[in-house]
Scaffold this motif. Structure first.
Motif, PDB file in Angstrom:
ATOM      1  N   VAL A  92      14.228   4.384  15.868  1.00  0.00           N
ATOM      2  CA  VAL A  92      13.343   5.535  16.065  1.00  0.00           C
ATOM      3  C   VAL A  92      12.147   5.468  15.108  1.00  0.00           C
ATOM      4  CG1 VAL A  92      13.178   8.043  15.990  1.00  0.00           C
ATOM      5  CG2 VAL A  92      15.229   6.961  16.899  1.00  0.00           C
ATOM      6  N   GLY A  93      12.403   5.232  13.830  1.00  0.00           N
ATOM      7  CA  GLY A  93      11.326   5.165  12.846  1.00  0.00           C
ATOM      8  C   GLY A  93      10.324   4.061  13.138  1.00  0.00           C
ATOM      9  N   PRO A  94      10.793   2.805  13.342  1.00  0.00           N
ATOM     10  CA  PRO A  94       9.838   1.746  13.672  1.00  0.00           C
ATOM     11  C   PRO A  94       9.115   1.976  14.994  1.00  0.00           C
ATOM     12  CG  PRO A  94      11.884   0.782  12.915  1.00  0.00           C
ATOM     13  CD  PRO A  94      12.123   2.250  13.059  1.00  0.00           C
ATOM     14  N   LEU A  95       9.791   2.613  15.962  1.00  0.00           N
ATOM     15  CA  LEU A  95       9.145   2.881  17.247  1.00  0.00           C
ATOM     16  C   LEU A  95       7.958   3.816  17.074  1.00  0.00           C
ATOM     17  CD1 LEU A  95       9.033   2.775  20.371  1.00  0.00           C
ATOM     18  CD2 LEU A  95      10.559   4.747  20.351  1.00  0.00           C
ATOM     19  N   VAL A  96       8.149   4.886  16.345  1.00  0.00           N
ATOM     20  CA  VAL A  96       7.065   5.864  16.153  1.00  0.00           C
ATOM     21  C   VAL A  96       5.901   5.231  15.407  1.00  0.00           C
ATOM     22  CG1 VAL A  96       6.464   8.019  15.006  1.00  0.00           C
ATOM     23  CG2 VAL A  96       8.590   7.864  16.284  1.00  0.00           C
TER      24      VAL A  96
END
Length: 187
Positions: free
Chosen positions: A95-99
Motif C-alpha cells: 500500500v505504501g509503495p503503491l501510493v
C-alpha cells in the motif's frame, strides 16, 4: 419648455468626482489603470495581487502556472523518493509503495523504477502473509505444524525489513535494486 438657443451647462470636474462613489482615487486623485501595480510603498487594493514578475521575495506568490503538470524531481529528490519507496514496505507492504509510486512515477526515472520494484516486493510479501494466514487456519487443529506456522510471521517480517533496508541503501546511492525473490506484477 426649453430654449434651443440657451447655452448647455458644462460638467464641473469636482462634481464628477463626487458622483463616482465607487472610484478609489490614488495619490493624485487618479486611480491606477487596470492591471498595474500601485506606486512603491502603497499596498494593492483588497483582493488584488501583484503579477508574479513584480513581486518582492518573501511575498505570497501562489502557485506558478505549470506548462506540463508536475515539475521533475531533482537528483537528490529522486534518490530520496526511491529510498522511501523501499522503506514504506516495512510499515505498509504494497500500500505504501503503491501510493508513493503513483504520485511520483512521472517525476523521476529512479523514483519510477524503484517504486515499481518496491511495489512488486510489497505485493509478493502481502501474498505470502495471506498464505501464512491460510496455513495458520489449517494449523488450528493442532499438531507440530502449529509451532512452525507461528514462527513464519516474525521470519517474514525480518526478511521484509532486511531487504527493504538493502533496497533503501542502494536507492540512496542512486543505484537500482532488485529483490531476490519477487514476482513482477507491475512492469
Amino acid at each position: 419648455m426649453s430654449d434651443p438657443f440657451a447655452p448647455t451647462p458644462q460638467p464641473d470636474p469636482e462634481d464628477s468626482a463626487r458622483r463616482q462613489p465607487y472610484s478609489q482615487p490614488g495619490q493624485d486623485g487618479q486611480q491606477a489603470p487596470f492591471g498595474q501595480q500601485p506606486p512603491f510603498g502603497q499596498q494593492a487594493q483588497f483582493g488584488q495581487q501583484a503579477p508574479y514578475s513584480q513581486q518582492q521575495p518573501g511575498q505570497y506568490q501562489g502557485t506558478p502556472p505549470q506548462a506540463s503538470g508536475e515539475p521533475p524531481l531533482t537528483a537528490d529528490g529522486d534518490r530520496l523518493v526511491a529510498m522511501f519507496d523501499h522503506l514504506l514496505n516495512i510499515v505498509a507492504p504494497a500500500v505504501g509503495p503503491l501510493v508513493l509510486w503513483l504520485i511520483t512515477r512521472r517525476r523521476g526515472p529512479l523514483a519510477n523504477s524503484e517504486g515499481r520494484e518496491a511495489l512488486n516486493f510489497g505485493i509478493t510479501a502481502a501474498i505470502v502473509y495471506v498464505g501464512i494466514g491460510v496455513l495458520s487456519l489449517l494449523s488450528l487443529f493442532g499438531g507440530p505444524l502449529a509451532l512452525l506456522v507461528s514462527m513464519l510471521y516474525p521470519l517474514l517480517w525480518v526478511a521484509i525489513v532486511v531487504y527493504a533496508i538493502l533496497g533503501a541503501v542502494q536507492a540512496n546511492q542512486g543505484r537500482p535494486y532488485r529483490y531476490p525473490v519477487t514476482f513482477r506484477f507491475v512492469t
